[in-house]
Design a protein around this motif. Structure first.
Motif, PDB file in Angstrom:
ATOM      1  N   LEU A   1     113.439  22.494 103.294  1.00 22.29           N
ATOM      2  CA  LEU A   1     112.328  21.547 103.343  1.00 22.29           C
ATOM      3  C   LEU A   1     112.322  20.653 104.573  1.00 22.29           C
ATOM      4  N   GLY A   2     112.903  21.110 105.671  1.00 26.25           N
ATOM      5  CA  GLY A   2     112.780  20.379 106.926  1.00 26.25           C
ATOM      6  C   GLY A   2     114.002  19.589 107.333  1.00 26.25           C
ATOM      7  N   ASP A   3     113.945  19.088 108.565  1.00 22.79           N
ATOM      8  CA  ASP A   3     115.069  18.397 109.213  1.00 22.79           C
ATOM      9  C   ASP A   3     116.300  19.295 109.253  1.00 22.79           C
ATOM     10  N   LEU A   4     116.123  20.439 109.894  1.00 25.07           N
ATOM     11  CA  LEU A   4     117.246  21.332 110.118  1.00 25.07           C
ATOM     12  C   LEU A   4     118.228  20.702 111.098  1.00 25.07           C
TER      13      LEU A   4
ATOM     14  N   SER B   1     120.100  28.881 113.625  1.00 24.00           N
ATOM     15  CA  SER B   1     120.242  30.336 113.600  1.00 24.00           C
ATOM     16  C   SER B   1     120.445  30.848 112.180  1.00 24.00           C
ATOM     17  N   LEU B   2     121.237  30.138 111.385  1.00 29.19           N
ATOM     18  CA  LEU B   2     121.482  30.558 110.009  1.00 29.19           C
ATOM     19  C   LEU B   2     120.200  30.492 109.187  1.00 29.19           C
ATOM     20  N   VAL B   3     119.431  29.430 109.351  1.00 36.04           N
ATOM     21  CA  VAL B   3     118.157  29.329 108.628  1.00 36.04           C
ATOM     22  C   VAL B   3     117.183  30.401 109.114  1.00 36.04           C
ATOM     23  N   MET B   4     117.200  30.701 110.398  1.00 35.74           N
ATOM     24  CA  MET B   4     116.352  31.777 110.921  1.00 35.74           C
ATOM     25  C   MET B   4     116.687  33.110 110.266  1.00 35.74           C
TER      26      MET B   4
ATOM     27  N   TRP C   1     111.447  30.280 102.696  1.00 35.39           N
ATOM     28  CA  TRP C   1     110.398  29.354 103.111  1.00 35.39           C
ATOM     29  C   TRP C   1     111.041  28.216 103.905  1.00 35.39           C
ATOM     30  N   VAL C   2     110.456  27.875 105.034  1.00 34.91           N
ATOM     31  CA  VAL C   2     111.038  26.845 105.898  1.00 34.91           C
ATOM     32  C   VAL C   2     109.950  25.905 106.395  1.00 34.91           C
ATOM     33  N   LEU C   3     110.189  24.607 106.257  1.00 33.73           N
ATOM     34  CA  LEU C   3     109.263  23.572 106.714  1.00 33.73           C
ATOM     35  C   LEU C   3     109.806  22.865 107.959  1.00 33.73           C
ATOM     36  N   GLN C   4     108.903  22.221 108.668  1.00 29.94           N
ATOM     37  CA  GLN C   4     109.295  21.350 109.784  1.00 29.94           C
ATOM     38  C   GLN C   4     109.484  19.924 109.274  1.00 29.94           C
ATOM     39  N   GLY C   5     110.563  19.281 109.709  1.00 27.77           N
ATOM     40  CA  GLY C   5     110.798  17.882 109.398  1.00 27.77           C
ATOM     41  C   GLY C   5     110.597  17.013 110.623  1.00 27.77           C
TER      42      GLY C   5
ATOM     43  N   LEU D   1     105.387  22.438  98.721  1.00 27.44           N
ATOM     44  CA  LEU D   1     106.587  22.044  99.457  1.00 27.44           C
ATOM     45  C   LEU D   1     106.167  21.286 100.706  1.00 27.44           C
ATOM     46  N   VAL D   2     106.687  20.080 100.868  1.00 27.41           N
ATOM     47  CA  VAL D   2     106.446  19.269 102.063  1.00 27.41           C
ATOM     48  C   VAL D   2     107.745  18.577 102.443  1.00 27.41           C
TER      49      VAL D   2
END
Length: 247
Positions: free
Chosen positions: A34-37, A49-52, A60-64, A115-116
């Motif tokens: 949900l963001g802030d990687l 890289s792991l989340v990619m 599912w991946v959000l921007q934080g 999801l936000v």
């Protein structure tokens, strides 16, 4: 489908790996970040890289806001330690990782789930859900029965009745909570990479779409190693201390 909701990773590889391993043991079938990687922590490249890798498999991946700050010319509104971490992080990421973070969405909708990273009324503005009034505003701003949010680093659950009465409570980990379809819900899993409730263990939550059951978890991890990497990178000492104390 059992979904792991992981947010505010903040470049903390040890915490992320611990949460992923914990979720795998519970046979999670879908992952949501949900963001802030990035931001605060010392391993932005490894975490991104792991989340990619998970995104390539359908996560599912959000921007934080810390991800977005990488692409802003003016970060003067940020806390000095956060600003320093963002500036340092830019130099640690390659073009592919930066492109991935730049193009992440602000919101993802799946059936009755929203999801936000921050809130539903203006997800790109990064305003916090600090209490019942903000939670109510967020739930009124969408049609989803259940909203999952990051941004706030303390695990919290809000619920709203059909008449609009809204309440909150701090959930106990490991206890399954049935989310009645007679209410609206807003779930804040807490931060995996930088908890702030006095407990340094990583936070995340799972949601079972079949049984409508929500479970919060606290996952112990090697926070001393993660803190040591922050110090070794020359980042502010306060960021390392925060991992040790969970505050």
């Amino acid at each position: 489908m059992l979904i792991a909701m992981i947010t505010d990773l903040h470049a903390n590889l040890e915490a992320l790996q611990a949460c992923l391993a914990h979720a795998a043991e519970r046979r999670v079938s879908q992952f949501a970040f949900l963001g802030d990687l990035v931001g605060y922590g010392a391993e932005p490249a490894a975490v991104t890289s792991l989340v990619m890798e998970y995104a390539a498999r359908g996560a599912w991946v959000l921007q934080g806001n810390h991800d977005a700050a990488l692409f802003q010319s003016d970060t003067s509104s940020m806390h000095p330690a956060a600003r320093q971490a963002v500036e340092w992080t830019r130099s640690q990421l390659n073009a592919e990782q930066l492109s991935f973070l730049r193009n992440l969405p602000y919101r993802i909708e799946k059936d009755d789930l929203l999801l936000v990273h921050a809130n539903a009324w203006a997800p790109e503005k990064w305003e916090y859900i600090d209490g019942v009034m903000e939670a109510m505003r967020s739930m009124h701003a969408c049609k989803a029965q259940i909203t999952f949010c990051g941004h706030v680093h303390i695990p919290t659950l809000y619920h709203m009745t059909m008449t609009g009465k809204t309440g909150e409570f701090l959930p106990a980990p490991e206890h399954s909570i049935p989310l009645s379809k007679q209410r609206r819900w807003l779930v804040i899993p807490g931060s995996a990479g930088q908890p702030r409730d006095g407990n340094p263990a990583a936070c995340y939550a799972t949601f079972d779409t079949d049984t409508q059951e929500l479970t919060f978890y606290r996952v112990p991890y090697d926070y001393e190693t993660a803190a040591g990497k922050i110090t070794a990178a020359g980042l502010p000492a306060s960021l390392a201390k925060r991992l040790l104390t969970g505050e």
